[in-house]
Design an enzyme around this catalytic site. Structure first.
Site, PDB file in Angstrom:
ATOM      1  N   ARG A 122     -37.750 -34.344  10.150  1.00 15.15           N
ATOM      2  CA  ARG A 122     -36.844 -35.207  11.747  1.00 15.15           C
ATOM      3  C   ARG A 122     -35.328 -34.348  11.077  1.00 15.15           C
ATOM      4  NH1 ARG A 122     -39.173 -40.170   9.784  1.00 15.15           N
ATOM      5  NH2 ARG A 122     -40.293 -41.035  10.967  1.00 15.15           N
ATOM      6  N   LYS A 144     -27.427 -25.015  19.857  1.00 15.28           N
ATOM      7  CA  LYS A 144     -28.668 -25.467  21.306  1.00 15.28           C
ATOM      8  C   LYS A 144     -29.775 -24.205  21.047  1.00 15.28           C
ATOM      9  CE  LYS A 144     -25.261 -25.598  25.612  1.00 15.28           C
ATOM     10  NZ  LYS A 144     -25.800 -24.622  26.547  1.00 15.28           N
ATOM     11  N   GLU A 186     -22.757 -10.378  27.711  1.00 17.77           N
ATOM     12  CA  GLU A 186     -22.056 -11.595  26.907  1.00 17.77           C
ATOM     13  C   GLU A 186     -20.966 -11.772  26.269  1.00 17.77           C
ATOM     14  OE1 GLU A 186     -23.216 -14.624  27.759  1.00 17.77           O
ATOM     15  OE2 GLU A 186     -25.500 -14.635  28.184  1.00 17.77           O
ATOM     16  N   LYS A 228     -16.517 -19.063  21.041  1.00 18.71           N
ATOM     17  CA  LYS A 228     -17.265 -19.828  21.108  1.00 18.71           C
ATOM     18  C   LYS A 228     -17.125 -20.772  20.659  1.00 18.71           C
ATOM     19  CE  LYS A 228     -22.087 -20.454  21.649  1.00 18.71           C
ATOM     20  NZ  LYS A 228     -23.588 -20.341  22.294  1.00 18.71           N
ATOM     21  N   GLU A 238     -21.376 -29.980  25.837  1.00 18.73           N
ATOM     22  CA  GLU A 238     -21.225 -29.466  27.022  1.00 18.73           C
ATOM     23  C   GLU A 238     -20.707 -30.504  28.097  1.00 18.73           C
ATOM     24  OE1 GLU A 238     -23.417 -26.352  28.129  1.00 18.73           O
ATOM     25  OE2 GLU A 238     -23.281 -26.835  30.420  1.00 18.73           O
ATOM     26  N   ARG A 242     -17.291 -26.345  27.300  1.00 18.06           N
ATOM     27  CA  ARG A 242     -18.406 -25.836  27.057  1.00 18.06           C
ATOM     28  C   ARG A 242     -19.232 -25.008  28.260  1.00 18.06           C
ATOM     29  NH1 ARG A 242     -22.851 -26.137  22.620  1.00 18.06           N
ATOM     30  NH2 ARG A 242     -23.347 -24.783  22.256  1.00 18.06           N
ATOM     31  N   ASN A 246     -20.806 -20.334  30.430  1.00 16.60           N
ATOM     32  CA  ASN A 246     -21.743 -20.288  31.766  1.00 16.60           C
ATOM     33  C   ASN A 246     -21.169 -19.457  32.860  1.00 16.60           C
ATOM     34  OD1 ASN A 246     -23.471 -22.528  30.520  1.00 16.60           O
ATOM     35  ND2 ASN A 246     -23.409 -23.354  32.024  1.00 16.60           N
ATOM     36  N   HIS A 249     -23.893 -17.914  34.779  1.00 18.52           N
ATOM     37  CA  HIS A 249     -24.836 -18.150  34.903  1.00 18.52           C
ATOM     38  C   HIS A 249     -25.864 -18.483  36.241  1.00 18.52           C
ATOM     39  CE1 HIS A 249     -24.157 -16.848  30.442  1.00 18.52           C
ATOM     40  NE2 HIS A 249     -25.051 -17.299  30.312  1.00 18.52           N
ATOM     41  N   HIS A 253     -28.693 -17.538  36.388  1.00 22.12           N
ATOM     42  CA  HIS A 253     -30.764 -17.860  36.767  1.00 22.12           C
ATOM     43  C   HIS A 253     -30.571 -18.057  37.804  1.00 22.12           C
ATOM     44  CE1 HIS A 253     -28.651 -20.743  32.906  1.00 22.12           C
ATOM     45  NE2 HIS A 253     -29.234 -19.610  32.656  1.00 22.12           N
ATOM     46  N   HIS A 267     -30.969 -11.067  29.973  1.00 18.38           N
ATOM     47  CA  HIS A 267     -30.949 -11.776  30.716  1.00 18.38           C
ATOM     48  C   HIS A 267     -29.545 -11.850  30.826  1.00 18.38           C
ATOM     49  CE1 HIS A 267     -29.078 -16.389  30.242  1.00 18.38           C
ATOM     50  NE2 HIS A 267     -28.393 -15.687  29.541  1.00 18.38           N
TER      51      HIS A 267
HETATM   52  P1  NAD Z   1     -35.016 -11.760  22.076  1.00 16.79           P
HETATM   53  O1  NAD Z   1     -34.860 -12.373  20.521  1.00 16.79           O
HETATM   54  O2  NAD Z   1     -36.451 -11.518  22.780  1.00 16.79           O
HETATM   55  O3  NAD Z   1     -34.270 -10.261  21.506  1.00 16.79           O
HETATM   56  C1  NAD Z   1     -34.322  -8.941  22.162  1.00 16.79           C
HETATM   57  C2  NAD Z   1     -35.430  -8.244  22.195  1.00 16.79           C
HETATM   58  O4  NAD Z   1     -35.303  -6.902  21.012  1.00 16.79           O
HETATM   59  C3  NAD Z   1     -36.294  -8.267  21.538  1.00 16.79           C
HETATM   60  O5  NAD Z   1     -37.681  -7.920  21.777  1.00 16.79           O
HETATM   61  C4  NAD Z   1     -36.512  -8.118  20.031  1.00 16.79           C
HETATM   62  O6  NAD Z   1     -37.426  -8.065  19.005  1.00 16.79           O
HETATM   63  C5  NAD Z   1     -34.937  -6.599  19.959  1.00 16.79           C
HETATM   64  N1  NAD Z   1     -34.622  -7.097  18.839  1.00 16.79           N
HETATM   65  C6  NAD Z   1     -33.581  -7.610  18.094  1.00 16.79           C
HETATM   66  N2  NAD Z   1     -32.590  -7.592  17.096  1.00 16.79           N
HETATM   67  C7  NAD Z   1     -33.265  -6.044  17.325  1.00 16.79           C
HETATM   68  C8  NAD Z   1     -32.674  -5.460  16.017  1.00 16.79           C
HETATM   69  N3  NAD Z   1     -32.168  -5.144  15.327  1.00 16.79           N
HETATM   70  N4  NAD Z   1     -33.099  -4.129  16.339  1.00 16.79           N
HETATM   71  C9  NAD Z   1     -34.559  -3.991  17.073  1.00 16.79           C
HETATM   72  N5  NAD Z   1     -35.091  -4.555  18.139  1.00 16.79           N
HETATM   73  C10 NAD Z   1     -34.435  -5.874  17.565  1.00 16.79           C
HETATM   74  O7  NAD Z   1     -33.260 -11.709  22.948  1.00 16.79           O
HETATM   75  P2  NAD Z   1     -31.676 -12.051  22.856  1.00 16.79           P
HETATM   76  O8  NAD Z   1     -31.350 -10.981  23.896  1.00 16.79           O
HETATM   77  O9  NAD Z   1     -31.427 -11.665  21.609  1.00 16.79           O
HETATM   78  O10 NAD Z   1     -32.017 -13.475  23.505  1.00 16.79           O
HETATM   79  C11 NAD Z   1     -31.684 -14.149  24.302  1.00 16.79           C
HETATM   80  C12 NAD Z   1     -32.888 -15.238  24.578  1.00 16.79           C
HETATM   81  O11 NAD Z   1     -31.760 -16.004  23.984  1.00 16.79           O
HETATM   82  C13 NAD Z   1     -33.239 -15.831  25.719  1.00 16.79           C
HETATM   83  O12 NAD Z   1     -34.058 -16.716  25.387  1.00 16.79           O
HETATM   84  C14 NAD Z   1     -31.888 -16.774  25.811  1.00 16.79           C
HETATM   85  O13 NAD Z   1     -31.942 -18.237  26.809  1.00 16.79           O
HETATM   86  C15 NAD Z   1     -31.286 -17.417  24.514  1.00 16.79           C
HETATM   87  N6  NAD Z   1     -29.728 -18.006  24.109  1.00 16.79           N
HETATM   88  C16 NAD Z   1     -29.535 -18.618  23.542  1.00 16.79           C
HETATM   89  C17 NAD Z   1     -28.372 -19.159  23.904  1.00 16.79           C
HETATM   90  C18 NAD Z   1     -28.088 -20.807  23.029  1.00 16.79           C
HETATM   91  O14 NAD Z   1     -26.857 -20.985  23.454  1.00 16.79           O
HETATM   92  N7  NAD Z   1     -29.285 -21.050  22.061  1.00 16.79           N
HETATM   93  C19 NAD Z   1     -26.836 -18.781  24.281  1.00 16.79           C
HETATM   94  C20 NAD Z   1     -27.581 -17.753  25.098  1.00 16.79           C
HETATM   95  C21 NAD Z   1     -29.410 -17.099  25.035  1.00 16.79           C
END
Ligand code: NAD
Length: 373
Positions: A122, A144, A186, A228, A238, A242, A246, A249, A253, A267
């Site tokens: 939990r 999130k 971003e 942020k 949101e 918040r 987006n 976005h 999307h 993304h």
């Molecule tokens: P990811 O976690 O897939 O990382 C991208 C790639 O980089 C992966 O292959 C990973 O292995 C590699 N990587 C990460 N750190 C590294 C490093 N230091 N050196 C070498 N390689 C490295 O993707 P991302 O772009 O970090 O995040 C995208 C995700 O985040 C999506 O799923 C999206 O929905 C989510 N997201 C969430 C929020 C939120 O508020 N929770 C906001 C924006 C995006």
């Protein structure tokens, strides 16, 4: 060179520590939060190979033992099968209610591990150690968490704030150029949506940042996180502002869906193209000057980023289909498409009052600029 951004959410306040070399001192930072000297770390296989040993050593320095699980790298890990694997592994490791779980990785790991921590017994506390630029400036802050469903992205999840975020800017050095620039999408978004001075600063410093200037990286991550944090504190779940986060976005999307959430478009790349389209739309609606979309595109191009629909390889559906994909976005409220538009660079707002034919014309013109197959 270290910066700390405090996120003052009542009862769940936490610090985001930003700077190079934090992995090496992770133990000292995490020690105050653990009741016994043992933590469970979940990461991905790529990050494990590059940075897990440094984290292990940094924890051991403070007498903290670590067990770890490495999941496959990539968006497809944000799924039920990997989620249940993570939760069951945490139970096998006998993680207790007072223990701390660590997410070491990009947004995929942060989202999945945060969600696992929110439901395990939990709710247990978790520490984010974001390793991608996108995760440092965006996904690790704000609480999130979640995974994807066959029906769409991020449809299953919970709000669960971390206990601490350690954004080690030195680990960004091992990111591929493409992953770095996707995260930069971003960063620049924050300037476009609420801080014109930050946008101007990025126009000047962006190239230094990309080429590894650590001072510039720390500054850019800290300013992004501060923005942020301010928005999250004002509107955690949101209901209002918040949604400004987006910016770009709604277009993004639709483009991600059109490219099958594949490697054709990351993304952050979709966000950059989406921001350029959102400024174009704002200009056509007479909300911002015609120079603003040009300035946005010029900066993205100068950084070597994907900026236009013509930068996406392969075929794309027509404008009507893209519009249809936009209306399947989960941010649609009562069937109404909501857009983040701008009065100028640094002044965005949310509106549902956008004539569909103008959106369609923006998409048609953007598609017409693509080379014919
Ligand atoms: P990811 O976690 O897939 O990382 C991208 C790639 O980089 C992966 O292959 C990973 O292995 C590699 N990587 C990460 N750190 C590294 C490093 N230091 N050196 C070498 N390689 C490295 O993707 P991302 O772009 O970090 O995040 C995208 C995700 O985040 C999506 O799923 C999206 O929905 C989510 N997201 C969430 C929020 C939120 O508020 N929770 C906001 C924006 C995006």
């Amino acid at each position: 060179m270290e910066r700390i951004v405090h996120v003052p959410l009542e009862g769940r306040a936490y610090d985001v520590v930003i700077g190079p070399g934090l992995l090496q001192h992770a133990g000292q930072r995490i020690r105050p939060f653990v009741t016994r000297p043992r933590v469970a770390v979940i990461t991905d296989e790529t990050v494990a190979g590059l940075h897990l040993d440094a984290l292990r050593a940094g924890l051991a320095d403070a007498g903290i033992e670590m067990v770890s699980l490495a999941l496959p790298a990539g968006e497809s890990t944000k799924s039920w099968p990997q989620f249940s694997r993570a939760v069951e592994w945490l139970l096998e490791q006998k993680v207790e209610r007072n223990d701390v779980v660590i997410a070491l990785g990009g947004g995929v790991i942060g989202d999945l591990v945060g969600f696992a921590a929110s439901v395990l017994r939990r709710g247990v506390r978790f520490v984010q150690i974001p390793t991608s630029l996108l995760a440092q400036v965006d996904s690790s802050v704000g609480g999130k968490t979640g995974i994807n469903a066959p029906q769409g992205k991020n449809l299953i999840g919970a709000f669960h704030q971390p206990t601490l975020v350690l954004a080690d800017t030195a680990v960004l050095g091992t990111l591929s150029a493409r992953d770095f620039l996707a995260g930069y999408g971003e960063v620049v978004k924050y300037g476009m949506l609420g801080d014109a001075d930050f946008f101007s600063w990025l126009e000047e410093k962006g190239p230094d940042l990309a080429s590894g200037d650590m001072q510039a990286r720390v500054e850019a991550v800290a300013r992004s996180v501060q923005m942020k944090a301010d928005i999250v504190v004002e509107d955690e779940t949101e209901l209002g502002n918040r949604a400004l986060l987006n910016l770009g976005h709604t277009f993004c999307h639709a483009l991600e869906a059109a490219t099958g959430y594949s490697n054709r478009l990351m993304h952050g790349e979709g966000v950059a193209i989406g921001c350029a389209l959102a400024f174009e739309l704002s200009s056509r609606l007479g909300l911002c000057s015609q120079e603003d979309p040009s300035r946005v595109r010029a900066h993205l191009k100068a950084m070597g980023m994907k900026t236009d629909l013509s930068d996406i390889d392969g075929s794309l559906p027509d404008a009507e289909t893209l519009l249809e994909l936009m209306s399947q976005d989960k941010k649609v409220v009562d069937g109404q498409l909501r857009f983040v538009l701008a009065r100028s660079i640094g002044e965005a707002f949310v509106t549902a009052d956008v004539p569909q034919e103008v959106v369609l014309s923006v998409l048609q013109d953007a598609l017409a600029d693509r080379p014919q197959a």
